[in-house]
Design a protein around this motif. Structure first.
Motif, PDB file in Angstrom:
ATOM      1  N   THR A  27       3.739  -5.167   1.926  1.00  0.00           N
ATOM      2  CA  THR A  27       3.724  -3.786   1.445  1.00  0.00           C
ATOM      3  C   THR A  27       2.349  -3.212   1.780  1.00  0.00           C
ATOM      4  O   THR A  27       1.445  -3.945   2.202  1.00  0.00           O
ATOM      5  CB  THR A  27       3.934  -3.711  -0.078  1.00  0.00           C
ATOM      6  N   GLN A  28       2.179  -1.926   1.539  1.00  0.00           N
ATOM      7  CA  GLN A  28       0.860  -1.335   1.765  1.00  0.00           C
ATOM      8  C   GLN A  28      -0.171  -1.886   0.787  1.00  0.00           C
ATOM      9  O   GLN A  28      -1.371  -1.777   1.014  1.00  0.00           O
ATOM     10  CB  GLN A  28       0.929   0.187   1.655  1.00  0.00           C
ATOM     11  N   LEU A 148       4.557  -0.526  -6.777  1.00  0.00           N
ATOM     12  CA  LEU A 148       5.491   0.366  -6.081  1.00  0.00           C
ATOM     13  C   LEU A 148       5.727   1.638  -6.892  1.00  0.00           C
ATOM     14  O   LEU A 148       5.830   1.591  -8.124  1.00  0.00           O
ATOM     15  CB  LEU A 148       6.824  -0.350  -5.840  1.00  0.00           C
ATOM     16  N   ASP A 158       7.704   3.829  -1.390  1.00  0.00           N
ATOM     17  CA  ASP A 158       7.007   2.826  -0.588  1.00  0.00           C
ATOM     18  C   ASP A 158       8.000   2.195   0.361  1.00  0.00           C
ATOM     19  O   ASP A 158       9.217   2.260   0.146  1.00  0.00           O
ATOM     20  CB  ASP A 158       6.408   1.756  -1.510  1.00  0.00           C
TER      21      ASP A 158
END
Length: 170
Positions: A27-28, A148, A158
């Motif tokens: 994920t980021q 998230l 996201d």
């Protein structure tokens, strides 16, 4: 003294050695490491690995993120109605409990309709036990799932930056 007792191998270390049954979901915010459970859901695990290896999940939105419940993803349409081109899977319900960090397969009201969508539990949800297929559990990075954006759908959803089988990671 000749020998010292061998150190105990933690489940995390043992799991990390089985790279074929470990997923990296980036994920980021950071990497979520998921231990796959082929002993209890072999067809679901195989499906997830097949789609991950095809790059199917890369860029897919978390389209349903309910605080205190779960984060759902895996829909190429981004609205909860889509799936892959592969046929739906028959349920592999098992005795594994839906607790924080458990990963289950999403489906419609038909128990044999799981395809590509899945969810990660934020909290325990015993009412899901025996109703959805558990196929994995987060072993590290749950703090990134917690970050998230929430909503049904989130205002700024996201995405999965990249999802890959650990054995394929470079």
């Amino acid at each position: 003294m000749l020998a010292l007792a061998a150190p105990m191998v933690t489940s995390m270390a043992a799991q990390a050695q089985d790279k074929e049954n470990t997923l990296y979901l980036d994920t980021q915010y950071g990497r979520v490491v998921i231990e796959l459970l082929p002993d209890i859901a072999p067809k679901h695990v195989e499906r997830i690995k097949t789609l991950a290896r095809q790059g199917f999940y890369d860029g897919i939105k978390f389209h349903r993120v309910i605080d205190g419940f779960m984060a759902q993803t895996g829909d190429p349409l981004g609205n909860g109605t889509g799936g892959s081109d592969l046929p739906d899977l028959k349920a592999e319900f098992n005795r594994y409990s839906f607790t924080r960090g458990v990963v289950g397969m999403a489906r419609s009201s038909n128990p044999n309709s799981a395809n590509s969508q899945f969810f990660i539990m934020f909290a325990d949800a015993p009412w899901l036990n025996g109703q959805y297929t558990v196929w994995g559990k987060v072993v590290s990075g749950m703090e990134f799932v917690d970050k998230l954006h929430k909503g049904e759908p989130p205002r700024n959803p996201d995405v999965i930056v990249k999802m890959q089988v650990a054995a394929d990671a470079k």
